[in-house]
Scaffold this motif. Structure first.
Motif, PDB file in Angstrom:
ATOM      1  N   SER A  97       0.824  -1.213   0.000  1.00 33.71           N
ATOM      2  CA  SER A  97       0.000   0.000   0.000  1.00 33.71           C
ATOM      3  C   SER A  97       0.854   1.258   0.000  1.00 33.71           C
ATOM      4  O   SER A  97       0.467   2.284  -0.567  1.00 33.71           O
ATOM      5  N   ARG A  98       2.018   1.187   0.614  1.00 31.93           N
ATOM      6  CA  ARG A  98       2.899   2.363   0.649  1.00 31.93           C
ATOM      7  C   ARG A  98       3.361   2.739  -0.747  1.00 31.93           C
ATOM      8  O   ARG A  98       3.501   3.925  -1.074  1.00 31.93           O
ATOM      9  N   VAL A  99       3.590   1.737  -1.599  1.00 30.06           N
ATOM     10  CA  VAL A  99       4.025   2.005  -2.972  1.00 30.06           C
ATOM     11  C   VAL A  99       2.959   2.773  -3.740  1.00 30.06           C
ATOM     12  O   VAL A  99       3.256   3.676  -4.523  1.00 30.06           O
ATOM     13  N   ALA A 100       1.689   2.427  -3.484  1.00 28.70           N
ATOM     14  CA  ALA A 100       0.580   3.058  -4.200  1.00 28.70           C
ATOM     15  C   ALA A 100       0.098   4.338  -3.530  1.00 28.70           C
ATOM     16  O   ALA A 100      -0.694   5.075  -4.111  1.00 28.70           O
ATOM     17  N   GLY A 101       0.544   4.590  -2.306  1.00 32.19           N
ATOM     18  CA  GLY A 101       0.083   5.761  -1.592  1.00 32.19           C
ATOM     19  C   GLY A 101      -1.262   5.570  -0.924  1.00 32.19           C
ATOM     20  O   GLY A 101      -1.952   6.546  -0.602  1.00 32.19           O
ATOM     21  N   GLY A 102      -1.658   4.327  -0.712  1.00 36.67           N
ATOM     22  CA  GLY A 102      -2.943   4.032  -0.085  1.00 36.67           C
ATOM     23  C   GLY A 102      -3.349   2.597  -0.361  1.00 36.67           C
ATOM     24  O   GLY A 102      -2.611   1.822  -0.982  1.00 36.67           O
ATOM     25  N   THR A 103      -4.538   2.249   0.074  1.00 37.41           N
ATOM     26  CA  THR A 103      -5.044   0.887  -0.087  1.00 37.41           C
ATOM     27  C   THR A 103      -5.130   0.485  -1.554  1.00 37.41           C
ATOM     28  O   THR A 103      -5.513   1.288  -2.419  1.00 37.41           O
ATOM     29  N   ILE A 104      -4.765  -0.760  -1.835  1.00 34.90           N
ATOM     30  CA  ILE A 104      -4.870  -1.310  -3.184  1.00 34.90           C
ATOM     31  C   ILE A 104      -6.001  -2.333  -3.190  1.00 34.90           C
ATOM     32  O   ILE A 104      -5.955  -3.334  -2.479  1.00 34.90           O
ATOM     33  N   LYS A 105      -7.018  -2.085  -3.980  1.00 36.47           N
ATOM     34  CA  LYS A 105      -8.153  -2.990  -4.096  1.00 36.47           C
ATOM     35  C   LYS A 105      -7.910  -3.942  -5.270  1.00 36.47           C
ATOM     36  O   LYS A 105      -7.529  -3.505  -6.361  1.00 36.47           O
ATOM     37  N   VAL A 106      -8.129  -5.227  -5.051  1.00 38.68           N
ATOM     38  CA  VAL A 106      -7.974  -6.240  -6.110  1.00 38.68           C
ATOM     39  C   VAL A 106      -9.317  -6.919  -6.329  1.00 38.68           C
ATOM     40  O   VAL A 106      -9.947  -7.392  -5.384  1.00 38.68           O
ATOM     41  N   SER A 107      -9.754  -6.965  -7.582  1.00 29.89           N
ATOM     42  CA  SER A 107     -11.029  -7.590  -7.929  1.00 29.89           C
ATOM     43  C   SER A 107     -10.854  -8.516  -9.115  1.00 29.89           C
ATOM     44  O   SER A 107      -9.943  -8.351  -9.933  1.00 29.89           O
ATOM     45  N   CYS A 108     -11.746  -9.502  -9.212  1.00 28.00           N
ATOM     46  CA  CYS A 108     -11.876 -10.315 -10.418  1.00 28.00           C
ATOM     47  C   CYS A 108     -12.994  -9.701 -11.256  1.00 28.00           C
ATOM     48  O   CYS A 108     -14.023  -9.290 -10.712  1.00 28.00           O
ATOM     49  N   SER A 109     -12.795  -9.640 -12.557  1.00 25.84           N
ATOM     50  CA  SER A 109     -13.797  -9.041 -13.438  1.00 25.84           C
ATOM     51  C   SER A 109     -14.231 -10.018 -14.516  1.00 25.84           C
ATOM     52  O   SER A 109     -13.582 -11.038 -14.759  1.00 25.84           O
ATOM     53  N   SER A 110     -15.328  -9.669 -15.184  1.00 22.70           N
ATOM     54  CA  SER A 110     -15.826 -10.487 -16.293  1.00 22.70           C
ATOM     55  C   SER A 110     -15.130 -10.164 -17.599  1.00 22.70           C
ATOM     56  O   SER A 110     -15.426 -10.781 -18.627  1.00 22.70           O
ATOM     57  N   LEU A 111     -14.210  -9.209 -17.589  1.00 21.39           N
ATOM     58  CA  LEU A 111     -13.430  -8.916 -18.789  1.00 21.39           C
ATOM     59  C   LEU A 111     -12.709 -10.198 -19.215  1.00 21.39           C
ATOM     60  O   LEU A 111     -12.300 -10.984 -18.366  1.00 21.39           O
ATOM     61  N   PRO A 112     -12.579 -10.436 -20.520  1.00 23.22           N
ATOM     62  CA  PRO A 112     -12.153 -11.764 -20.995  1.00 23.22           C
ATOM     63  C   PRO A 112     -10.718 -12.128 -20.663  1.00 23.22           C
ATOM     64  O   PRO A 112      -9.817 -11.296 -20.718  1.00 23.22           O
TER      65      PRO A 112
END
Length: 290
Positions: A97-112
């Motif tokens: 999170s420090r690298v991004a400057g805050g929380t990093i959200k990770v999701s799975c998507s329906s994109l192919p």
């Protein structure tokens, strides 16, 4: 009478929200007769506290990484499959999170997902509108550790986007906006029912405007509507996350098909205008001109 006009006891956060994004002056709902879809009685939000204050009911974050899976539903914990791209990415995110400057959200998507063996995959990084393409699962942490600091520098105009890192392609997404709907039926049936209906209604209106971008259609300036796994707040279904290329991030809740036209006109095409009574989160990021 509108469902939301019956909400009692909610605080008025209009002034606070207006400091982040403009407030829409028109109504958020069209007539039911103008919609092509509607929620069945079984999909109505049941058990939810209609008086609950939506604003800031989810925490701000700095980065949203969406793994393309081609699916519309996932196991209960979508990123827990060992050795998968999403699992490696989630582990990296929890420690960086420090690298991004805050929380990093990770999701799975329906994109192919184009690798049927699931040994490599694609990740869309928002709000930067940047793709990591064809990355070997175990390499995603190294790629992100090198890429994210470069994205932060690019945000300040100090560096251009690399075309590859460690042999992995890095590409700019040409879209005007992305809309994500939680469709995680395994976690909550309401999301599995409401998300496809919301997508259908949005797709119809976007198609009429020649803005709809189905998978594989990479014409610039379009809008893609896709599904993601659990984002929290199922009792507020339908949850709807919007990212605009101009830097706005909007998270609406308690949405219905009657809201779709207004959201497209006012939020997606109107510079991020919002309705406080529907809003869980609003963020404005510095847009990057790739």
């Amino acid at each position: 009478m509108s469902f939301f006009k019956n909400i009692l006891g909610s605080k008025d956060h209009t002034k606070e929200i207006a400091e982040i994004l403009p407030i829409a002056e028109c109504k958020a709902e069209c007539l039911a007769s103008e919609c092509h879809t509607k929620f069945p009685n079984s999909a109505e939000v049941k058990g939810a506290d209609a008086t609950a204050d939506l604003w800031m009911s989810t925490k701000p974050y700095a980065l949203h990484c969406l793994v393309s899976t081609g699916k519309t539903d996932w196991q209960h914990d979508a990123t827990d499959t060992p050795l998968s791209l999403e699992n490696h990415l989630s582990q990296w995110a929890s420690n960086n999170s420090r690298v991004a400057g805050g929380t990093i959200k990770v999701s799975c998507s329906s994109l192919p997902n184009h690798d049927h063996e699931n040994l490599t995959g694609d990740v869309l990084i928002l709000p930067y509108f940047v793709w990591v393409k064809g990355c070997p699962n175990g390499q995603i942490g190294d790629v992100m550790s090198e890429l994210v600091p470069k994205l932060k520098l690019a945000e300040k105009g100090k560096i251009s986007l690399p075309k590859e890192l460690g042999g992995v392609e890095i590409a700019v997404d040409p879209s005007h906006a992305y809309v994500f709907l939680c469709s995680h039926r395994t976690r909550d049936k309401r999301c599995g029912i409401t998300a496809p209906l919301m997508k259908k209604e949005m797709d119809i209106d976007l198609r009429d405007r020649d803005l709809l971008r189905d998978f594989g259609d990479d014409r610039p300036g379009g809008v893609t509507v896709a599904f993601i796994n659990h984002v929290g707040g199922h009792k507020f279904a339908a949850n709807l996350l919007i990212y605009l290329r101009s830097g706005e991030n909007v998270w609406f809740a308690r949405c219905r098909p009657t809201n779709c036209k207004a959201i497209i006109s006012e939020t997606i095409l109107g510079g991020g205008k919002v309705w406080p009574e529907y809003l869980r989160l609003a963020q404005r990021f510095s847009p990057v001109k790739w």
